[in-house]
Design a protein around this motif. Structure first.
Motif, PDB file in Angstrom:
ATOM      1  N   SER A  72      46.101  37.674  45.942  1.00 37.18           N
ATOM      2  CA  SER A  72      44.788  37.734  46.087  1.00 37.18           C
ATOM      3  C   SER A  72      44.033  38.714  45.374  1.00 37.18           C
ATOM      4  CB  SER A  72      44.192  37.456  47.332  1.00 37.18           C
ATOM      5  OG  SER A  72      44.949  36.298  47.641  1.00 37.18           O
ATOM      6  N   ASN A  73      44.770  40.073  45.479  1.00 36.21           N
ATOM      7  CA  ASN A  73      43.794  41.159  44.699  1.00 36.21           C
ATOM      8  C   ASN A  73      43.852  41.455  43.216  1.00 36.21           C
ATOM      9  OD1 ASN A  73      43.148  42.140  47.347  1.00 36.21           O
ATOM     10  ND2 ASN A  73      45.114  43.110  47.702  1.00 36.21           N
ATOM     11  N   LEU A  74      44.614  40.510  42.808  1.00 30.58           N
ATOM     12  CA  LEU A  74      44.856  40.604  41.170  1.00 30.58           C
ATOM     13  C   LEU A  74      43.682  39.919  40.395  1.00 30.58           C
ATOM     14  CD1 LEU A  74      48.741  40.111  40.634  1.00 30.58           C
ATOM     15  CD2 LEU A  74      47.441  42.152  41.104  1.00 30.58           C
ATOM     16  N   ARG A  75      43.256  40.814  39.452  1.00 26.05           N
ATOM     17  CA  ARG A  75      42.151  40.090  38.615  1.00 26.05           C
ATOM     18  C   ARG A  75      42.500  39.022  38.037  1.00 26.05           C
ATOM     19  NH1 ARG A  75      41.429  45.306  34.797  1.00 26.05           N
ATOM     20  NH2 ARG A  75      42.243  46.245  36.916  1.00 26.05           N
ATOM     21  N   PRO A  76      41.702  38.025  37.869  1.00 25.62           N
ATOM     22  CA  PRO A  76      41.869  36.628  37.232  1.00 25.62           C
ATOM     23  C   PRO A  76      42.468  36.784  35.654  1.00 25.62           C
ATOM     24  CG  PRO A  76      39.733  36.771  37.278  1.00 25.62           C
ATOM     25  CD  PRO A  76      40.177  38.030  38.312  1.00 25.62           C
ATOM     26  N   THR A 117      43.421  29.583  52.979  1.00 21.77           N
ATOM     27  CA  THR A 117      42.204  29.112  53.323  1.00 21.77           C
ATOM     28  C   THR A 117      41.690  29.846  54.583  1.00 21.77           C
ATOM     29  OG1 THR A 117      42.804  27.386  54.793  1.00 21.77           O
ATOM     30  CG2 THR A 117      42.802  26.693  52.415  1.00 21.77           C
ATOM     31  N   ASP A 118      40.319  29.942  54.533  1.00 19.44           N
ATOM     32  CA  ASP A 118      39.604  30.146  55.667  1.00 19.44           C
ATOM     33  C   ASP A 118      38.532  29.469  56.241  1.00 19.44           C
ATOM     34  OD1 ASP A 118      37.610  30.810  53.721  1.00 19.44           O
ATOM     35  OD2 ASP A 118      37.691  32.900  53.962  1.00 19.44           O
ATOM     36  N   GLU A 119      37.831  29.682  57.408  1.00 18.56           N
ATOM     37  CA  GLU A 119      36.889  28.771  57.628  1.00 18.56           C
ATOM     38  C   GLU A 119      35.522  28.658  56.682  1.00 18.56           C
ATOM     39  OE1 GLU A 119      36.715  26.504  60.757  1.00 18.56           O
ATOM     40  OE2 GLU A 119      38.922  27.149  60.208  1.00 18.56           O
ATOM     41  N   HIS A 171      40.123  32.492  44.966  1.00 23.50           N
ATOM     42  CA  HIS A 171      40.489  33.339  43.693  1.00 23.50           C
ATOM     43  C   HIS A 171      40.277  32.406  42.557  1.00 23.50           C
ATOM     44  CE1 HIS A 171      42.744  35.484  40.336  1.00 23.50           C
ATOM     45  NE2 HIS A 171      42.793  36.486  41.445  1.00 23.50           N
ATOM     46  N   PRO A 172      39.690  32.852  41.395  1.00 26.01           N
ATOM     47  CA  PRO A 172      39.185  32.284  40.255  1.00 26.01           C
ATOM     48  C   PRO A 172      40.357  31.142  39.517  1.00 26.01           C
ATOM     49  CG  PRO A 172      38.285  34.153  40.116  1.00 26.01           C
ATOM     50  CD  PRO A 172      39.223  34.385  41.348  1.00 26.01           C
ATOM     51  N   ASP A 173      41.831  31.719  39.812  1.00 23.49           N
ATOM     52  CA  ASP A 173      42.862  31.133  39.094  1.00 23.49           C
ATOM     53  C   ASP A 173      43.698  30.226  40.222  1.00 23.49           C
ATOM     54  OD1 ASP A 173      42.278  33.053  37.081  1.00 23.49           O
ATOM     55  OD2 ASP A 173      44.251  34.013  37.262  1.00 23.49           O
ATOM     56  N   ILE A 174      42.703  29.749  41.100  1.00 18.20           N
ATOM     57  CA  ILE A 174      43.462  28.745  42.218  1.00 18.20           C
ATOM     58  C   ILE A 174      44.126  27.718  41.623  1.00 18.20           C
ATOM     59  CG2 ILE A 174      41.143  27.810  42.795  1.00 18.20           C
ATOM     60  CD1 ILE A 174      44.175  29.094  45.175  1.00 18.20           C
ATOM     61  N   GLU A 175      43.191  27.041  40.722  1.00 20.05           N
ATOM     62  CA  GLU A 175      44.007  25.826  40.019  1.00 20.05           C
ATOM     63  C   GLU A 175      45.292  25.978  39.388  1.00 20.05           C
ATOM     64  OE1 GLU A 175      40.623  26.594  39.602  1.00 20.05           O
ATOM     65  OE2 GLU A 175      39.438  24.560  39.666  1.00 20.05           O
ATOM     66  N   GLU A 176      45.254  27.109  38.656  1.00 19.67           N
ATOM     67  CA  GLU A 176      46.474  27.386  38.082  1.00 19.67           C
ATOM     68  C   GLU A 176      47.683  27.563  38.897  1.00 19.67           C
ATOM     69  OE1 GLU A 176      46.463  31.127  35.348  1.00 19.67           O
ATOM     70  OE2 GLU A 176      48.510  30.641  34.919  1.00 19.67           O
ATOM     71  N   PHE A 177      47.282  28.334  40.066  1.00 16.09           N
ATOM     72  CA  PHE A 177      48.391  28.487  41.058  1.00 16.09           C
ATOM     73  C   PHE A 177      48.770  27.171  41.971  1.00 16.09           C
ATOM     74  CE2 PHE A 177      48.928  29.227  45.780  1.00 16.09           C
ATOM     75  CZ  PHE A 177      50.101  30.649  45.576  1.00 16.09           C
ATOM     76  N   ILE A 178      47.944  26.375  42.281  1.00 15.73           N
ATOM     77  CA  ILE A 178      48.186  25.170  42.921  1.00 15.73           C
ATOM     78  C   ILE A 178      49.252  24.260  42.083  1.00 15.73           C
ATOM     79  CG2 ILE A 178      47.242  22.995  43.539  1.00 15.73           C
ATOM     80  CD1 ILE A 178      44.559  24.514  44.380  1.00 15.73           C
ATOM     81  N   ASP A 194      44.458  33.314  47.772  1.00 16.51           N
ATOM     82  CA  ASP A 194      43.304  32.750  48.267  1.00 16.51           C
ATOM     83  C   ASP A 194      42.417  31.501  47.630  1.00 16.51           C
ATOM     84  OD1 ASP A 194      41.403  34.214  50.835  1.00 16.51           O
ATOM     85  OD2 ASP A 194      40.286  33.092  49.418  1.00 16.51           O
ATOM     86  N   VAL A 195      41.976  30.807  48.481  1.00 11.93           N
ATOM     87  CA  VAL A 195      41.329  29.495  47.583  1.00 11.93           C
ATOM     88  C   VAL A 195      40.206  30.064  46.711  1.00 11.93           C
ATOM     89  CG1 VAL A 195      40.077  29.157  49.969  1.00 11.93           C
ATOM     90  CG2 VAL A 195      41.004  27.107  48.366  1.00 11.93           C
TER      91      VAL A 195
END
Ligand code: UDP
Length: 561
Positions: free
Chosen positions: A121-125, A197-199, A172-179, A169-170
């Motif tokens: 999650s810390n990596l830049r997109p 995910t968080d609350e 993160h701007p690259d979340i779709e690519e990750f999923i 992390d949900v």
């Protein structure tokens, strides 16, 4: 003591027994248990314990198959490697230096039989600026592929295939690519994926509002997404391939025993141990099927096994050497242990409770409460003898205890084969089947065969007929009560998988590795509902697996493959 069965013997010969420099096996299974017991009991000397007596106790505990430590302990204790833990988490910061340091550390950990988890999650997109080269960043998913190919190469030489957990992390701007990363066949095959995910995310979902995607390098909001759309994407990908799973980070951090050391963002590969970067955890599992007599749980025996199991794991922690100094430091600070159970379904059969029943949920909760309480009694006693874990002063524990955590439910993919029991807290997969790699050896559930003989419906022809079938519910001559006791993963409804997982999670410090099986006909919406229920049940994480989905699961890797 009873001789080990053919499965145990084969597994131990293939991967566990000590070999000489030519690769020839130089110990027997009995000698393996003596080697491990002698090595772990050495720790006792430092605390004024009786080394010989403890060695004899550890030997009996393991050789009887009442309790087994995780595979790296069995493989490496008393050998040059001496790395005894199965579960690691490594840090990844937003720099090439950090990424490639972690790649090297991963190689060293996999070489010694451990599995690694990371938060990316810390990596830049992808597409973000790279100052040094003036180029563009390639993003978390592309770096995960570097880790993946490292694992691929290391496993050629190792005794155990390395496994990874990649967390993003949900927000993160690259979340779709990750999923969707594992939709393409063969990509990231040595990774399990989990969306953290968080609350904030769940509350946005419930109120029907958009949530922010943030560039971790700048902290800037890059865009907004509809949480419903993202959950749908996760469910669709999980429907297709079993990945990604999901983590509930707020729930995980509620139970973080030393919050001053940091917020937990990742788990080990199969999800049972949420850890801070550089933490490691040694697991061990009580074989429950050997803790019931005449239809009743043998609570006294269970208490003794748990106490001795905690002692064995704490000694293992003391004796283990870790390939990276930062891990050595963290492990000594928190002394995280993961004692759990296997053979839960076997025990249910012994006490006559069907897996798919309210009684099973209640039983699971009572049983794990007992194991958990006794594990803490044992850890407290060790603290009296040896002192509390060093970070105890800043921890959430009021009384001095030896370990930051004591319990976790591991998948027990291999050690349950050695112990010849049902794996972890999962329902059995079938009643009779053939492991072709075992020269076609036929494996049968002995509890089923015994019942069939007792009740007079046994015949070799019946066993033939149910061979390799994932359910026996439609076999006419099997009485209903027997059918109920031998429900398979396939027969048990998703909701019941979740309820059992939740019953265990309630009494586990770490987490529970469990697969929620759904039928082939399940829809993407069904999977979305399961994620919602998992959060409501207070689970820390979960994986859904649809029957017939493309199975490239890293979990439960069998050494017999
Ligand atoms: N693990 C691994 N490679 C494997 C299987 C397991 O690195 O092929 C690690 C991983 O961290 C997993 C943990 O070991 O979560 C425990 O897995 P399991 O209980 O199946 O291991 P066993 O002790 O039965 O071999």
């Amino acid at each position: 003591m009873r001789p080990l069965g053919p499965i145990a013997t084969t597994v131990l010969h293939r991967r566990y027994l000590k070999r000489d420099s030519q690769g020839a096996v130089v110990e027997t299974p009995d000698e393996l248990f003596h080697r491990v017991a002698a090595n772990l009991a050495e720790a006792e000397a430092q605390f004024g314990g009786d080394v010989d007596a403890t060695e004899a106790q550890f030997y009996r505990l393991m050789r009887s198959l009442d309790f087994l430590p995780n595979s790296p302990t069995l493989m490496n204790a008393g050998t040059d490697l001496q790395q005894l833990a199965a579960c690691f988490v490594l840090p990844i910061e937003d720099s090439l230096e950090s990424i490639f340091t972690a790649v090297k550390q991963t190689a060293l950990i996999h070489q010694s039989g451990g599995g690694t988890g990371f938060s990316f999650s810390n990596l830049r997109p992808r597409g973000d600026v790279v100052m040094k080269s003036g180029g563009v960043a390639s993003g978390p998913v592309s770096f995960m592929k570097v880790f993946d190919s490292t694992t691929e190469q290391i496993k050629q030489g190792g005794r155990r295939r390395g496994a990874n957990m990649g967390v993003l992390d949900v927000s993160h701007p690259d979340i779709e690519e990750f999923i969707t990363a594992k939709r393409e066949e063969g990509v990231l095959r040595n990774f399990n994926l989990s969306v953290a995910t968080d609350e904030t995310f769940w509350e946005a979902l419930e109120s029907g509002t958009a949530y922010n995607l943030v560039n971790p390098r700048t902290g800037a909001v890059v865009r907004q997404e509809d949480p419903e759309v993202i959950l749908g994407l996760i469910a669709a990908a999980a429907w297709e391939s079993g990945d990604p799973g999901m983590l509930f980070l707020d729930r995980i951090n509620e139970d973080n025993p030393v919050p001053t050391l940091g917020r937990i963002e990742a788990t080990n590969p199969c999800g049972e141990v949420p850890e801070l970067p550089y933490e490691a955890c040694i697991l061990g599992s009580v074989n429950l099927g050997q803790h019931a007599e005449r239809g009743e749980v043998d609570w006294e025996k269970l208490r003794e096994t748990v106490h001795l199991g905690i002692r064995l794991l704490d000694d293992a922690l003391e004796m283990s050497s870790f390939p990276i100094p930062e891990i050595e430091t963290m492990v000594r600070k928190t002394r995280r242990l993961g004692l759990g159970v296997m053979g839960f379904h076997d025990m249910l059969v012994d006490v006559g409770i069907p897996y798919d029943s309210d009684e099973a949920v209640e039983f699971a909760s009572d049983l794990m409460e007992f194991v958990h309480d006794e594990a803490w009694v044992a850890s407290k006693q060790l603290a009296d003898e040896r002192g509390p874990f060093p970070a105890w002063v800043e921890s959430t524990h009021e009384n001095p205890v030896r370990n930051a955590t004591t319990t976790a439910i591991a998948p027990t993919g291999t050690i349950s084969l050695i112990a010849n029991c049902s794996s972890s807290i999962e329902p059995i997969y079938n009643v009779a089947y053939t492991k072709h790699v075992l020269e076609g050896l036929e494996i049968r559930n002995e509890r089923f065969v015994d019942r069939a003989k007792e009740r007079g419906f046994y015949s070799p022809e019946l066993l033939q007929r149910i061979h390799d079938r994932t359910s026996i519910q439609d076999v006419p001559e099997i009485p209903d009560d027997v059918k109920q006791l031998f429900q398979t993963a396939h027969d048990v409804p998703a909701e019941q998988h979740l309820r059992i997982q939740a019953a265990f999670q309630e009494h586990v410090d770490n987490a529970v590795s469990k697969t929620v099986n759904v039928p082939q006909s399940a829809s993407v919406e069904d999977i979305e509902d399961i994620f919602h229920s998992a959060r409501r049940y207070g689970l820390k994480g979960m994986t859904v697996f649809r029957s017939g989905a493309r199975a490239e699961q890293v979990l439960g890797d069998s050494p017999l493959k």
